[in-house]
Design an enzyme around this catalytic site. Structure first.
Site, mmCIF file in Angstrom:
data_model
loop_
_atom_site.group_PDB
_atom_site.id
_atom_site.type_symbol
_atom_site.label_atom_id
_atom_site.label_comp_id
_atom_site.label_asym_id
_atom_site.label_seq_id
_atom_site.Cartn_x
_atom_site.Cartn_y
_atom_site.Cartn_z
ATOM 1 N N HIS A 20 0.676 -0.855 -0.408
ATOM 2 C CA HIS A 20 -0.143 0.418 0.346
ATOM 3 C C HIS A 20 0.880 1.421 -0.037
ATOM 4 O O HIS A 20 0.709 2.500 0.317
ATOM 5 C CB HIS A 20 -0.871 -0.490 1.082
ATOM 6 C CG HIS A 20 -2.348 -1.064 1.069
ATOM 7 N ND1 HIS A 20 -3.687 -0.723 0.728
ATOM 8 C CD2 HIS A 20 -2.237 -2.101 1.191
ATOM 9 C CE1 HIS A 20 -4.232 -1.710 0.528
ATOM 10 N NE2 HIS A 20 -3.213 -2.954 0.851
ATOM 11 N N ASN A 21 2.202 1.001 -0.343
ATOM 12 C CA ASN A 21 3.259 1.884 -0.479
ATOM 13 C C ASN A 21 3.551 2.693 -1.574
ATOM 14 O O ASN A 21 3.963 1.587 -2.645
ATOM 15 C CB ASN A 21 4.247 1.520 0.491
ATOM 16 C CG ASN A 21 5.497 2.396 0.627
ATOM 17 O OD1 ASN A 21 5.036 3.464 -0.373
ATOM 18 N ND2 ASN A 21 6.246 2.424 1.613
ATOM 19 N N ASP A 80 9.953 -7.650 1.728
ATOM 20 C CA ASP A 80 9.466 -7.702 3.232
ATOM 21 C C ASP A 80 11.784 -7.472 3.831
ATOM 22 O O ASP A 80 11.978 -7.817 3.058
ATOM 23 C CB ASP A 80 9.021 -8.481 3.748
ATOM 24 C CG ASP A 80 8.883 -8.802 5.584
ATOM 25 O OD1 ASP A 80 8.113 -7.279 5.927
ATOM 26 O OD2 ASP A 80 8.940 -8.914 6.545
ATOM 27 N N SER A 81 11.968 -5.795 4.117
ATOM 28 C CA SER A 81 13.056 -5.484 4.547
ATOM 29 C C SER A 81 13.016 -5.420 6.343
ATOM 30 O O SER A 81 12.630 -4.731 6.526
ATOM 31 C CB SER A 81 12.874 -4.479 3.307
ATOM 32 O OG SER A 81 12.847 -3.704 3.681
ATOM 33 N N PHE A 164 16.948 6.503 3.461
ATOM 34 C CA PHE A 164 15.478 6.686 4.501
ATOM 35 C C PHE A 164 15.665 5.850 5.527
ATOM 36 O O PHE A 164 16.858 4.926 5.785
ATOM 37 C CB PHE A 164 14.075 6.862 3.938
ATOM 38 C CG PHE A 164 14.568 4.856 3.128
ATOM 39 C CD1 PHE A 164 14.607 4.533 2.510
ATOM 40 C CD2 PHE A 164 13.318 4.400 4.222
ATOM 41 C CE1 PHE A 164 14.943 3.702 2.171
ATOM 42 C CE2 PHE A 164 13.210 2.578 4.022
ATOM 43 C CZ PHE A 164 14.338 2.334 2.530
ATOM 44 N N ASP A 167 19.489 4.648 6.999
ATOM 45 C CA ASP A 167 20.510 4.377 6.330
ATOM 46 C C ASP A 167 21.228 5.245 6.838
ATOM 47 O O ASP A 167 22.624 5.486 6.597
ATOM 48 C CB ASP A 167 19.671 5.456 5.266
ATOM 49 C CG ASP A 167 19.370 4.361 3.711
ATOM 50 O OD1 ASP A 167 18.729 3.275 3.891
ATOM 51 O OD2 ASP A 167 19.073 4.828 2.714
HETATM 52 P P1 IMP Z 1 9.446 -3.492 5.193
HETATM 53 O O1 IMP Z 1 8.548 -2.203 4.672
HETATM 54 O O2 IMP Z 1 8.129 -3.878 5.903
HETATM 55 O O3 IMP Z 1 9.611 -4.317 4.501
HETATM 56 O O4 IMP Z 1 9.749 -2.480 6.678
HETATM 57 C C1 IMP Z 1 11.048 -1.908 6.138
HETATM 58 C C2 IMP Z 1 11.835 -1.434 7.188
HETATM 59 O O5 IMP Z 1 13.843 -1.463 7.521
HETATM 60 C C3 IMP Z 1 11.997 0.243 7.248
HETATM 61 O O6 IMP Z 1 10.482 0.503 7.445
HETATM 62 C C4 IMP Z 1 13.022 1.067 6.970
HETATM 63 O O7 IMP Z 1 13.121 0.374 8.196
HETATM 64 C C5 IMP Z 1 14.078 -0.598 7.452
HETATM 65 N N1 IMP Z 1 14.338 -1.088 5.858
HETATM 66 C C6 IMP Z 1 14.649 -1.644 4.327
HETATM 67 N N2 IMP Z 1 15.202 -0.850 3.616
HETATM 68 C C7 IMP Z 1 15.824 0.342 4.051
HETATM 69 C C8 IMP Z 1 17.165 0.629 3.283
HETATM 70 O O8 IMP Z 1 17.353 0.723 1.919
HETATM 71 N N3 IMP Z 1 17.627 2.059 4.133
HETATM 72 C C9 IMP Z 1 16.911 1.757 5.850
HETATM 73 N N4 IMP Z 1 16.190 1.759 6.440
HETATM 74 C C10 IMP Z 1 15.714 0.630 5.328
#
Ligand code: IMP
Length: 206
Positions: A20-21, A80-81, A164, A167
């Site tokens: 939804h982002n 998912d990250s 973001f 980072d």
């Molecule tokens: P998702 O959208 O549920 O996968 O949450 C990912 C979360 O991991 C984000 O809100 C960030 O806090 C963190 N994150 C993932 N990728 C990055 C990145 O490239 N830089 C900084 N934070 C990241």
């Protein structure tokens, strides 16, 4: 998952982005534009957002992708990250977004990482990695998944204003500056997300 058989390949022209982002949907559409014509998002299709109840990045990506594929009747991609800190046994990990609280305050989340690291018995060289899991699911429930990494170390205080999330405290291996001090193009060339997409394209799209 694939077991011993060849990975299933994406065939078709429409791929649902299970997010939804809007920023994420645009970025994924850019990355896969050569292989897919239409990218309706879970938001546009008004699909319900499942709760992320799994305990791994891959588990949560698969859960989101499968829910969107089943609800839409089309293949769906989810990611998912998060940030994995070695000395914190992988925290904040799948809770990376949640550590920033309802206000999405990443200054607070980075300060929490710094405090927890200072309290760790073994800081393990302040090593950390960003992880990005991608799951591609079909309406019959089949899932192909990959996981990409960017290895590095943490550095305080936070530095840089680009990017973001976490980072400003992450220095990728081979660099002296943080992710937030890199130009977006430079970050995208070496990031965990780039690694994951390269793997996914090779596995399911090329
Ligand atoms: P998702 O959208 O549920 O996968 O949450 C990912 C979360 O991991 C984000 O809100 C960030 O806090 C963190 N994150 C993932 N990728 C990055 C990145 O490239 N830089 C900084 N934070 C990241």
């Amino acid at each position: 998952m694939t077991g011993g058989t060849a990975p299933r390949r994406f065939a078709g022209d429409t791929l649902v982005i299970a997010s939804h982002n809007k920023g994420k949907v645009r970025e994924i559409a850019d990355l896969l534009g050569a292989y897919v014509t239409r990218f309706p998002s879970a938001g546009e299709l008004d699909l319900p957002e499942p709760e992320e109840t799994e305990t791994t990045f891959i588990g949560n990506a698969a859960l989101k992708a499968r829910a969107a594929a089943t609800a839409s009747g089309l293949p769906a991609l989810a990611d998912d990250s998060g940030l994995w800190v070695d000395a914190l046994d992988g925290a904040p990990g799948i809770y990376s977004a949640r550590w920033a609280g309802p206000e999405k305050d990443f200054a607070l989340a980075m300060e929490k990482v710094r405090r927890e690291l200072e309290g760790a018995a073994d800081r393990k060289g302040d090593r950390a990695k960003f992880v990005c899991s991608l799951a591609l699911a079909w309406p019959d429930g089949h899932v192909e998944a990959v996981e990409g990494y960017a290895h590095g170390r943490l550095s305080f205080p936070p530095r840089g204003t680009k990017g973001f999330g976490y980072d400003p405290i992450f220095i990728p291996d081979g660099f002296t500056c943080t992710y937030a001090e890199l130009e977006p193009d430079e970050k995208h060339a070496i990031s965990h997300r780039a690694d994951a997409f390269r793997q996914l394209v090779a596995k399911c799209f090329e």
